[in-house]
Design a protein around this motif. Structure first.
Motif, PDB file in Angstrom:
ATOM      1  N   HIS A 182     -56.462  -5.461   9.828  1.00  0.00           N
ATOM      2  CA  HIS A 182     -55.706  -4.355   9.233  1.00  0.00           C
ATOM      3  C   HIS A 182     -55.606  -3.181  10.186  1.00  0.00           C
ATOM      4  O   HIS A 182     -54.519  -2.617  10.382  1.00  0.00           O
ATOM      5  N   PHE A 183     -56.712  -2.783  10.791  1.00  0.00           N
ATOM      6  CA  PHE A 183     -56.694  -1.658  11.713  1.00  0.00           C
ATOM      7  C   PHE A 183     -55.763  -1.918  12.902  1.00  0.00           C
ATOM      8  O   PHE A 183     -54.996  -1.046  13.320  1.00  0.00           O
ATOM      9  N   ILE A 184     -55.837  -3.122  13.453  1.00  0.00           N
ATOM     10  CA  ILE A 184     -55.011  -3.443  14.620  1.00  0.00           C
ATOM     11  C   ILE A 184     -53.526  -3.376  14.268  1.00  0.00           C
ATOM     12  O   ILE A 184     -52.730  -2.733  14.961  1.00  0.00           O
ATOM     13  N   THR A 185     -53.144  -4.020  13.183  1.00  0.00           N
ATOM     14  CA  THR A 185     -51.726  -4.014  12.797  1.00  0.00           C
ATOM     15  C   THR A 185     -51.277  -2.627  12.357  1.00  0.00           C
ATOM     16  O   THR A 185     -50.131  -2.229  12.595  1.00  0.00           O
ATOM     17  N   TRP A 186     -52.171  -1.867  11.729  1.00  0.00           N
ATOM     18  CA  TRP A 186     -51.839  -0.510  11.291  1.00  0.00           C
ATOM     19  C   TRP A 186     -51.567   0.388  12.491  1.00  0.00           C
ATOM     20  O   TRP A 186     -50.582   1.123  12.526  1.00  0.00           O
ATOM     21  N   PRO A 246     -41.899   6.187  11.837  1.00  0.00           N
ATOM     22  CA  PRO A 246     -42.345   7.538  11.480  1.00  0.00           C
ATOM     23  C   PRO A 246     -43.602   7.540  10.607  1.00  0.00           C
ATOM     24  O   PRO A 246     -43.870   6.596   9.872  1.00  0.00           O
ATOM     25  N   ALA A 247     -44.342   8.645  10.686  1.00  0.00           N
ATOM     26  CA  ALA A 247     -45.626   8.741   9.988  1.00  0.00           C
ATOM     27  C   ALA A 247     -45.477   8.529   8.484  1.00  0.00           C
ATOM     28  O   ALA A 247     -46.267   7.813   7.859  1.00  0.00           O
ATOM     29  N   VAL A 248     -44.476   9.170   7.874  1.00  0.00           N
ATOM     30  CA  VAL A 248     -44.294   9.037   6.428  1.00  0.00           C
ATOM     31  C   VAL A 248     -43.966   7.596   6.059  1.00  0.00           C
ATOM     32  O   VAL A 248     -44.524   7.034   5.114  1.00  0.00           O
ATOM     33  N   ASN A 249     -43.061   6.968   6.799  1.00  0.00           N
ATOM     34  CA  ASN A 249     -42.681   5.584   6.508  1.00  0.00           C
ATOM     35  C   ASN A 249     -43.882   4.648   6.581  1.00  0.00           C
ATOM     36  O   ASN A 249     -44.123   3.835   5.692  1.00  0.00           O
ATOM     37  N   SER A 250     -44.644   4.755   7.680  1.00  0.00           N
ATOM     38  CA  SER A 250     -45.766   3.851   7.871  1.00  0.00           C
ATOM     39  C   SER A 250     -46.827   4.058   6.799  1.00  0.00           C
ATOM     40  O   SER A 250     -47.422   3.091   6.311  1.00  0.00           O
ATOM     41  N   THR A 251     -47.065   5.309   6.408  1.00  0.00           N
ATOM     42  CA  THR A 251     -48.077   5.581   5.394  1.00  0.00           C
ATOM     43  C   THR A 251     -47.641   5.064   4.030  1.00  0.00           C
ATOM     44  O   THR A 251     -48.454   4.555   3.253  1.00  0.00           O
ATOM     45  N   VAL A 252     -46.358   5.194   3.716  1.00  0.00           N
ATOM     46  CA  VAL A 252     -45.850   4.641   2.453  1.00  0.00           C
ATOM     47  C   VAL A 252     -46.030   3.132   2.428  1.00  0.00           C
ATOM     48  O   VAL A 252     -46.537   2.555   1.463  1.00  0.00           O
ATOM     49  N   LEU A 253     -45.629   2.468   3.504  1.00  0.00           N
ATOM     50  CA  LEU A 253     -45.682   1.013   3.536  1.00  0.00           C
ATOM     51  C   LEU A 253     -47.104   0.486   3.410  1.00  0.00           C
ATOM     52  O   LEU A 253     -47.365  -0.457   2.656  1.00  0.00           O
ATOM     53  N   VAL A 254     -48.036   1.092   4.140  1.00  0.00           N
ATOM     54  CA  VAL A 254     -49.401   0.559   4.149  1.00  0.00           C
ATOM     55  C   VAL A 254     -50.107   0.845   2.831  1.00  0.00           C
ATOM     56  O   VAL A 254     -51.135   0.217   2.535  1.00  0.00           O
ATOM     57  N   ASN A 255     -49.576   1.779   2.031  1.00  0.00           N
ATOM     58  CA  ASN A 255     -50.204   2.097   0.754  1.00  0.00           C
ATOM     59  C   ASN A 255     -49.429   1.540  -0.435  1.00  0.00           C
ATOM     60  O   ASN A 255     -49.527   2.059  -1.549  1.00  0.00           O
ATOM     61  N   LEU A 270     -53.234  -6.967   4.339  1.00  0.00           N
ATOM     62  CA  LEU A 270     -54.612  -7.090   4.803  1.00  0.00           C
ATOM     63  C   LEU A 270     -55.498  -6.019   4.161  1.00  0.00           C
ATOM     64  O   LEU A 270     -56.643  -6.285   3.793  1.00  0.00           O
ATOM     65  N   LEU A 271     -54.961  -4.800   4.024  1.00  0.00           N
ATOM     66  CA  LEU A 271     -55.710  -3.714   3.382  1.00  0.00           C
ATOM     67  C   LEU A 271     -55.997  -4.046   1.924  1.00  0.00           C
ATOM     68  O   LEU A 271     -57.126  -3.835   1.435  1.00  0.00           O
ATOM     69  N   ALA A 272     -55.001  -4.545   1.209  1.00  0.00           N
ATOM     70  CA  ALA A 272     -55.188  -4.896  -0.204  1.00  0.00           C
ATOM     71  C   ALA A 272     -56.243  -5.981  -0.358  1.00  0.00           C
ATOM     72  O   ALA A 272     -57.095  -5.921  -1.260  1.00  0.00           O
ATOM     73  N   LEU A 273     -56.218  -6.975   0.533  1.00  0.00           N
ATOM     74  CA  LEU A 273     -57.204  -8.054   0.469  1.00  0.00           C
ATOM     75  C   LEU A 273     -58.602  -7.528   0.788  1.00  0.00           C
ATOM     76  O   LEU A 273     -59.580  -7.877   0.110  1.00  0.00           O
ATOM     77  N   TYR A 274     -58.702  -6.680   1.784  1.00  0.00           N
ATOM     78  CA  TYR A 274     -59.993  -6.098   2.183  1.00  0.00           C
ATOM     79  C   TYR A 274     -60.601  -5.262   1.058  1.00  0.00           C
ATOM     80  O   TYR A 274     -61.790  -5.364   0.760  1.00  0.00           O
ATOM     81  N   LEU A 275     -59.778  -4.434   0.399  1.00  0.00           N
ATOM     82  CA  LEU A 275     -60.286  -3.612  -0.705  1.00  0.00           C
ATOM     83  C   LEU A 275     -60.659  -4.471  -1.913  1.00  0.00           C
ATOM     84  O   LEU A 275     -61.652  -4.206  -2.590  1.00  0.00           O
TER      85      LEU A 275
END
Length: 310
Positions: free
Chosen positions: A75-79, A87-96, A156-161
């Motif tokens: 997750h960290f690597i792909t993030w 853009p920061a807003v786009n990436s943060t929306v997608l990963v969350n 990956l983040l959803a699976l990890y959490l």
């Protein structure tokens, strides 16, 4: 108190996009370095709790920490890769977007189903996301690959959490997290020579960003999110994490060049903030009992039985 810690962890995680964009270290190597910082910083807490609970720890505890550690490293690597491509807003929306897929993962891995309040909050958050996707989200050719990487990182983040929810039988959160961080650090550092394009680090320039990334969004942010998975239902944590989008948008506007949010950022923020209030603003409900916890009601504590978080 737990609600405050969850929101504080969300805010800490939201700062990661700033440190990533400030740093010039290769994403794979930077992932490993931030995890090393987090692991070393939290080792004293692990040693303290290991001394207290070593009699009940089994190989299963370490195995259950290692599995999500691999997911966190990926997750960290792909993030990191995705953040630098969009853009920061786009990436943060997608990963969350984790609340979209987390209910399925929770049902699959833990048997936990979302309740009516969580479904309502998910629907409200979905309205905010729809505003972004339809009116503001820029799927240009240049950003499309970055968007896909961020979506993969979200899974990956959803699976990890979700695994953090499943494996909450550790006596304390540090006995779970520190082996997890060390596992993730080893995985990322082993992948760095294979996938990193540049293994050099300009330490006089980079030490601050590496340290900030390791301590703020990792030690504080991810640790508090994992702690929240022990106290709240999984969908509550996923919905609260969506607030990162608002915080990251504000920070990017203040600290990064050419990161001014479009007007749709504001109505979308209202809906996502409302969704967070719906699930986090209420009094914490008692989490569903795990099979181990259920067994303790009718039998004496067995080896590996949780004794509560510290």
């Amino acid at each position: 108190m737990q609600s405050f810690l969850l929101l504080f962890g969300v805010a800490a995680c939201a700062t990661s996009v700033i440190w990533i964009k400030k740093s010039g270290v290769d994403p794979v190597l930077l992932s490993g370095l931030r995890l090393v910082v987090a692991s070393v910083a939290l080792t004293p807490l692990f040693i303290r709790d290991w001394r207290r609970h070593r009699d009940v720890l089994t190989w299963r505890h370490y195995r259950d920490a290692a599995i999500p550690g691999v997911m966190l490293a990926l997750h960290f690597i792909t993030w990191l890769i995705g953040v630098r491509m969009t853009p920061a807003v786009n990436s943060t929306v997608l990963v969350n977007l984790t609340p979209i897929v987390m209910p399925l993962l929770l049902i699959w891995l833990t048997g936990e189903r979302p309740n009516r309040r969580e479904l309502l909050a998910t629907g409200v958050a979905g309205i905010g996301l729809s505003i972004l996707f339809v009116s503001d989200f820029n799927l240009s050719r240049e950003q499309f690959n970055g968007d896909l990487v961020c979506l993969g990182s979200m899974l990956l983040l959803a699976l990890y959490l979700t695994l953090g929810r499943k494996y909450r039988h550790h006596p304390t959160v540090w006995l779970y997290l520190v082996p997890l961080y060390y596992t993730a650090a080893v995985v990322a550092l082993l992948l760095a020579p294979v996938f990193a394009t540049d293994l050099s680090v300009d330490w006089p320039r980079e030490w601050y960003w590496v340290l900030a990334l390791g301590l703020i969004p990792t030690v504080l942010g991810h640790s508090l999110l994992n702690n929240a998975m022990r106290h709240f239902r999984g969908q509550v944590v996923g919905l609260a994490s969506m607030l990162q989008f608002i915080i990251a948008g504000v920070l990017a506007y203040l600290l990064l060049p050419n990161e001014t949010p479009a007007w749709t950022f504001y109505p979308a923020s209202v809906f996502i903030l409302l969704a967070g209030v719906i699930v986090v603003g209420r009094r914490k409900s008692r989490p569903a009992a795990s099979p181990v916890a259920t067994a303790t009601r009718t039998a004496p504590p067995a080896e590996g039985t949780p004794t509560g978080s510290r």
